[in-house]
Design a protein around this motif. Structure first.
Motif, PDB file in Angstrom:
ATOM      1  N   MET A   1      76.414   6.015  56.348  1.00 28.09           N
ATOM      2  CA  MET A   1      75.142   5.369  56.788  1.00 28.09           C
ATOM      3  C   MET A   1      74.513   4.342  55.814  1.00 28.09           C
ATOM      4  N   LEU A   2      74.588   4.756  54.632  1.00 24.03           N
ATOM      5  CA  LEU A   2      74.308   4.023  53.234  1.00 24.03           C
ATOM      6  C   LEU A   2      74.737   2.878  53.285  1.00 24.03           C
ATOM      7  N   ILE A   3      76.152   2.492  53.691  1.00 22.67           N
ATOM      8  CA  ILE A   3      76.760   1.255  53.851  1.00 22.67           C
ATOM      9  C   ILE A   3      76.057   0.417  54.661  1.00 22.67           C
ATOM     10  N   VAL A   4      75.897   1.028  55.948  1.00 21.56           N
ATOM     11  CA  VAL A   4      75.193   0.193  57.002  1.00 21.56           C
ATOM     12  C   VAL A   4      73.783  -0.200  56.733  1.00 21.56           C
ATOM     13  N   ILE A   5      73.226   0.461  55.903  1.00 26.77           N
ATOM     14  CA  ILE A   5      71.596  -0.098  55.422  1.00 26.77           C
ATOM     15  C   ILE A   5      72.043  -1.064  54.373  1.00 26.77           C
ATOM     16  N   ALA A   6      72.914  -0.913  53.655  1.00 23.77           N
ATOM     17  CA  ALA A   6      73.208  -1.885  52.534  1.00 23.77           C
ATOM     18  C   ALA A   6      73.625  -3.134  53.183  1.00 23.77           C
TER      19      ALA A   6
END
Length: 249
Positions: free
Chosen positions: A1-6
């Motif tokens: 999820m954090l990768i998608v946000i980044a």
């Protein structure tokens, strides 16, 4: 999820940078003259849009940059009359702000740069140049004065007879103020139609500038594009504008 946000955040930043710093536009050949559009040169913007006001220190940086890049400063009529070789730039100033004398003119003298100022002799809402200042600037050999209608009217929306009067009267008043023939015109707000172009030609004006952005060889002297320089334009954006015609979408 954090990768998608980044990834989304990086994409948004990239879109913002690309929209405000148009590095992706092709560079325009240096042989095409650069015609820049300014209004006020002042340390503060009181009563007018901040985007119309360029700080004197930033304007001096523009002059230094243009000098360093090998540009020759011309008035608009000088450019059209002589069609000089090399890299040429025309500094244009709309409306006739008093600070064109108090702030801009000293910098032009410092760098021996030329400019064209388009006067709207009865424009409201600004401090205007007076005749003694106009004469001093003209006598320097650095300034050409053009017309910009009497009251800074939207010619495209004006009745034909009003538009014709605004154009012809402003030419006559500029000639009375300067003692010189007025050759150059600027369409207020950049608004005009084919009838206005004919009216400009009919009174003996020899050129007219618009607010349409771009750099090109001048094939139509009555629809000349300009590079817009705003109070918010930073040094990198100025470089992009000079090399590409505009710096943002």
């Amino acid at each position: 999820m954090l990768i998608v946000i980044a990834v989304i955040a990086l994409l948004l930043v990239s879109l913002y940078v690309s929209a405000h710093y148009n590095w992706w536009r092709p560079c325009v050949d240096a042989s095409c003259p650069r015609v820049l559009m300014y209004h006020s040169i002042n340390e503060s913007a009181e009563g007018i849009s901040p985007d119309l006001v360029v700080h004197p220190a930033m304007f001096e940086k523009h002059l230094q940059y243009l000098n360093q890049q090998g540009y020759q400063f011309r008035t608009i009529t000088e450019l059209l009359d002589t069609q000089p070789d090399g890299k040429n730039v025309v500094l244009t100033f709309d409306d006739g702000f008093l600070d064109n004398y108090t702030q801009m003119f000293p910098l032009l003298k410092k760098y021996q740069a030329k400019a064209t100022i388009y006067l709207a002799p009865e424009i409201d809402g600004i401090e205007r140049l007076d005749q003694s200042q106009i004469h001093e600037m003209r006598d320097s050999g650095l300034i050409e004065f053009g017309a910009h209608t009497m009251h800074h009217v939207n010619l495209d929306k004006a009745e034909p007879e009003i538009a014709a009067e605004e154009i012809s009267q402003s030419k006559a008043v500029v000639e009375a103020l300067t003692g010189d023939t007025c050759h150059a015109f600027a369409y207020p707000f950049g608004r005009y139609n084919d009838s206005n172009v004919e009216q400009v030609q009919q009174v003996g004006l020899r050129s007219a500038v618009t607010v349409k952005k771009g750099i090109e060889q001048i094939s139509d002297p009555f629809r000349i594009k300009r590079i817009s320089v705003l109070g918010s334009t930073n040094a990198l954006q100025f470089h992009l504008a000079i090399t590409r015609g505009r710096y943002r979408v």
